[in-house]
Motif scaffolding. Structure first.
Motif, PDB file in Angstrom:
ATOM      1  N   MET A 130       0.869  -1.098  -0.189  1.00 39.30           N
ATOM      2  CA  MET A 130       0.057  -0.129   0.114  1.00 39.30           C
ATOM      3  C   MET A 130       0.857   1.333  -0.049  1.00 39.30           C
ATOM      4  O   MET A 130       1.883   1.401   0.853  1.00 39.30           O
ATOM      5  N   THR A 131       0.447   2.060  -0.808  1.00 42.72           N
ATOM      6  CA  THR A 131       1.066   3.497  -1.163  1.00 42.72           C
ATOM      7  C   THR A 131       0.306   4.704  -0.580  1.00 42.72           C
ATOM      8  O   THR A 131      -0.691   4.347   0.067  1.00 42.72           O
ATOM      9  N   TYR A 132       0.927   5.676  -0.600  1.00 43.15           N
ATOM     10  CA  TYR A 132       0.187   6.995   0.038  1.00 43.15           C
ATOM     11  C   TYR A 132       0.304   8.112  -1.075  1.00 43.15           C
ATOM     12  O   TYR A 132       1.572   8.217  -1.618  1.00 43.15           O
ATOM     13  N   SER A 133      -0.561   8.879  -1.053  1.00 42.41           N
ATOM     14  CA  SER A 133      -0.545  10.219  -1.715  1.00 42.41           C
ATOM     15  C   SER A 133      -0.516  11.413  -0.680  1.00 42.41           C
ATOM     16  O   SER A 133      -1.266  11.273   0.371  1.00 42.41           O
ATOM     17  N   LEU A 134       0.009  12.479  -0.847  1.00 39.12           N
ATOM     18  CA  LEU A 134      -0.004  13.382   0.088  1.00 39.12           C
ATOM     19  C   LEU A 134      -0.226  14.975  -0.567  1.00 39.12           C
ATOM     20  O   LEU A 134       0.190  15.021  -1.826  1.00 39.12           O
ATOM     21  N   LYS A 135      -1.220  15.423   0.250  1.00 39.09           N
ATOM     22  CA  LYS A 135      -1.592  16.984  -0.124  1.00 39.09           C
ATOM     23  C   LYS A 135      -1.200  17.879   0.687  1.00 39.09           C
ATOM     24  O   LYS A 135      -1.575  17.688   2.115  1.00 39.09           O
ATOM     25  N   LEU A 136      -0.376  18.862   0.548  1.00 44.08           N
ATOM     26  CA  LEU A 136       0.078  19.745   2.002  1.00 44.08           C
ATOM     27  C   LEU A 136      -0.620  20.937   1.415  1.00 44.08           C
ATOM     28  O   LEU A 136      -0.900  21.531   0.323  1.00 44.08           O
ATOM     29  N   PHE A 137      -1.137  21.550   2.386  1.00 39.79           N
ATOM     30  CA  PHE A 137      -2.042  22.992   2.627  1.00 39.79           C
ATOM     31  C   PHE A 137      -0.955  23.829   2.830  1.00 39.79           C
ATOM     32  O   PHE A 137      -0.477  23.858   4.096  1.00 39.79           O
ATOM     33  N   VAL A 138      -0.489  24.703   1.882  1.00 40.81           N
ATOM     34  CA  VAL A 138       0.530  25.810   2.172  1.00 40.81           C
ATOM     35  C   VAL A 138      -0.010  26.977   1.967  1.00 40.81           C
ATOM     36  O   VAL A 138      -1.269  27.361   1.520  1.00 40.81           O
ATOM     37  N   PRO A 139       0.421  28.219   2.663  1.00 38.36           N
ATOM     38  CA  PRO A 139       0.043  29.542   2.505  1.00 38.36           C
ATOM     39  C   PRO A 139      -0.539  30.003   1.058  1.00 38.36           C
ATOM     40  O   PRO A 139       0.422  29.579   0.181  1.00 38.36           O
TER      41      PRO A 139
ATOM     42  N   PHE B 192       8.176  17.360   3.346  1.00 34.89           N
ATOM     43  CA  PHE B 192       7.339  16.495   4.225  1.00 34.89           C
ATOM     44  C   PHE B 192       7.358  15.207   3.814  1.00 34.89           C
ATOM     45  O   PHE B 192       7.499  14.338   5.133  1.00 34.89           O
ATOM     46  N   ARG B 193       7.190  14.593   2.872  1.00 37.14           N
ATOM     47  CA  ARG B 193       7.334  13.415   2.509  1.00 37.14           C
ATOM     48  C   ARG B 193       8.787  12.744   2.850  1.00 37.14           C
ATOM     49  O   ARG B 193       8.853  11.635   3.592  1.00 37.14           O
ATOM     50  N   GLN B 194       9.705  13.329   2.732  1.00 39.26           N
ATOM     51  CA  GLN B 194      11.096  12.646   2.866  1.00 39.26           C
ATOM     52  C   GLN B 194      11.177  12.780   4.338  1.00 39.26           C
ATOM     53  O   GLN B 194      11.514  11.735   5.112  1.00 39.26           O
TER      54      GLN B 194
ATOM     55  N   GLY C 108      10.971   5.378   9.492  1.00 36.56           N
ATOM     56  CA  GLY C 108      12.118   4.300   9.049  1.00 36.56           C
ATOM     57  C   GLY C 108      12.139   4.043   7.528  1.00 36.56           C
ATOM     58  O   GLY C 108      13.024   3.423   7.023  1.00 36.56           O
ATOM     59  N   ASP C 109      10.946   4.110   6.722  1.00 37.71           N
ATOM     60  CA  ASP C 109      10.753   3.571   5.486  1.00 37.71           C
ATOM     61  C   ASP C 109       9.662   4.441   4.868  1.00 37.71           C
ATOM     62  O   ASP C 109       8.594   4.192   5.655  1.00 37.71           O
ATOM     63  N   ALA C 110       9.537   4.431   3.836  1.00 33.29           N
ATOM     64  CA  ALA C 110       8.312   5.116   2.898  1.00 33.29           C
ATOM     65  C   ALA C 110       7.048   3.957   2.977  1.00 33.29           C
ATOM     66  O   ALA C 110       5.936   4.089   3.326  1.00 33.29           O
ATOM     67  N   ALA C 111       7.617   2.616   2.879  1.00 37.99           N
ATOM     68  CA  ALA C 111       6.712   1.691   2.999  1.00 37.99           C
ATOM     69  C   ALA C 111       5.810   1.448   4.517  1.00 37.99           C
ATOM     70  O   ALA C 111       4.925   0.722   4.441  1.00 37.99           O
ATOM     71  N   LEU C 112       6.309   2.111   5.495  1.00 40.47           N
ATOM     72  CA  LEU C 112       5.691   1.911   6.851  1.00 40.47           C
ATOM     73  C   LEU C 112       4.548   3.316   7.038  1.00 40.47           C
ATOM     74  O   LEU C 112       3.831   3.243   7.884  1.00 40.47           O
ATOM     75  N   VAL C 113       4.510   4.005   6.089  1.00 37.94           N
ATOM     76  CA  VAL C 113       3.741   5.392   6.258  1.00 37.94           C
ATOM     77  C   VAL C 113       2.247   4.659   6.296  1.00 37.94           C
ATOM     78  O   VAL C 113       1.482   5.076   7.228  1.00 37.94           O
ATOM     79  N   ALA C 114       1.886   3.991   5.135  1.00 34.32           N
ATOM     80  CA  ALA C 114       0.411   3.797   5.137  1.00 34.32           C
ATOM     81  C   ALA C 114       0.103   2.717   6.270  1.00 34.32           C
ATOM     82  O   ALA C 114      -0.915   2.985   6.659  1.00 34.32           O
TER      83      ALA C 114
ATOM     84  N   ILE D  18      -3.584  13.057   3.788  1.00 35.21           N
ATOM     85  CA  ILE D  18      -2.929  11.689   3.513  1.00 35.21           C
ATOM     86  C   ILE D  18      -4.006  10.653   2.702  1.00 35.21           C
ATOM     87  O   ILE D  18      -5.053  10.547   3.389  1.00 35.21           O
ATOM     88  N   ARG D  19      -3.811  10.363   1.482  1.00 30.22           N
ATOM     89  CA  ARG D  19      -4.748   9.361   1.009  1.00 30.22           C
ATOM     90  C   ARG D  19      -3.819   8.219   0.625  1.00 30.22           C
ATOM     91  O   ARG D  19      -2.824   7.938   0.378  1.00 30.22           O
ATOM     92  N   LEU D  20      -4.625   7.064   1.212  1.00 25.90           N
ATOM     93  CA  LEU D  20      -3.994   5.543   1.128  1.00 25.90           C
ATOM     94  C   LEU D  20      -4.327   4.999  -0.454  1.00 25.90           C
ATOM     95  O   LEU D  20      -5.441   5.053  -0.664  1.00 25.90           O
ATOM     96  N   ASP D  21      -3.359   4.849  -1.116  1.00 25.15           N
ATOM     97  CA  ASP D  21      -3.642   4.240  -2.462  1.00 25.15           C
ATOM     98  C   ASP D  21      -3.491   2.640  -2.331  1.00 25.15           C
ATOM     99  O   ASP D  21      -2.472   2.030  -1.495  1.00 25.15           O
ATOM    100  N   PRO D  22      -4.379   1.826  -2.789  1.00 27.38           N
ATOM    101  CA  PRO D  22      -4.318   0.636  -2.728  1.00 27.38           C
ATOM    102  C   PRO D  22      -3.267  -0.192  -3.541  1.00 27.38           C
ATOM    103  O   PRO D  22      -2.477   0.221  -4.286  1.00 27.38           O
TER     104      PRO D  22
END
Length: 102
Positions: A1-10, A25-27, A34-40, A98-102
């Motif tokens: 499972m992965t994720y997509s991110l939308k950041l609300f900036v000024p 933010f994502r980095q 510990g790893d991108a695979a752990l976010v979701a 954050i939106r979780l992608d299947p």
């Protein structure tokens, strides 16, 4: 499972500035967990804890595992927000989705 991110900036931020902020933010979030695979999976577990215990769960009411997930997510989220908005940011200075992608 992965994720997509939308950041609300000024307002007034350019698309390039938003993209750079989202990347930072994502980095930071990935590194903190510990790893991108752990976010979701951690985010999913965090949302489940909030769903069961409310928006501000009492740590004493949580299991050790739930408390660990909650603390890890809050630390990672805080680090990512500080990386983008600075350590002294105010609550009205942006946010994220954050939106979780299947």
């Amino acid at each position: 499972m992965t994720y997509s991110l939308k950041l609300f900036v000024p307002d007034g931020s350019t698309p390039a500035q938003r993209e750079a902020a989202e990347s930072l933010f994502r980095q930071s979030l990935d590194a903190s967990l510990g790893d991108a695979a752990l976010v979701a999976p951690v985010y999913t577990a965090y949302l489940a804890i909030l769903g069961q215990h409310g928006e501000t769960p009492d740590p004493e009411a949580l299991t050790v595992e739930e408390r660990t997930v909650l603390e890890h997510w809050q630390q990672a989220e805080g680090a990512a927000m500080a990386a983008v908005f600075g350590p002294h940011r105010h609550l009205d200075e942006g946010g994220y989705e954050i939106r979780l992608d299947p």
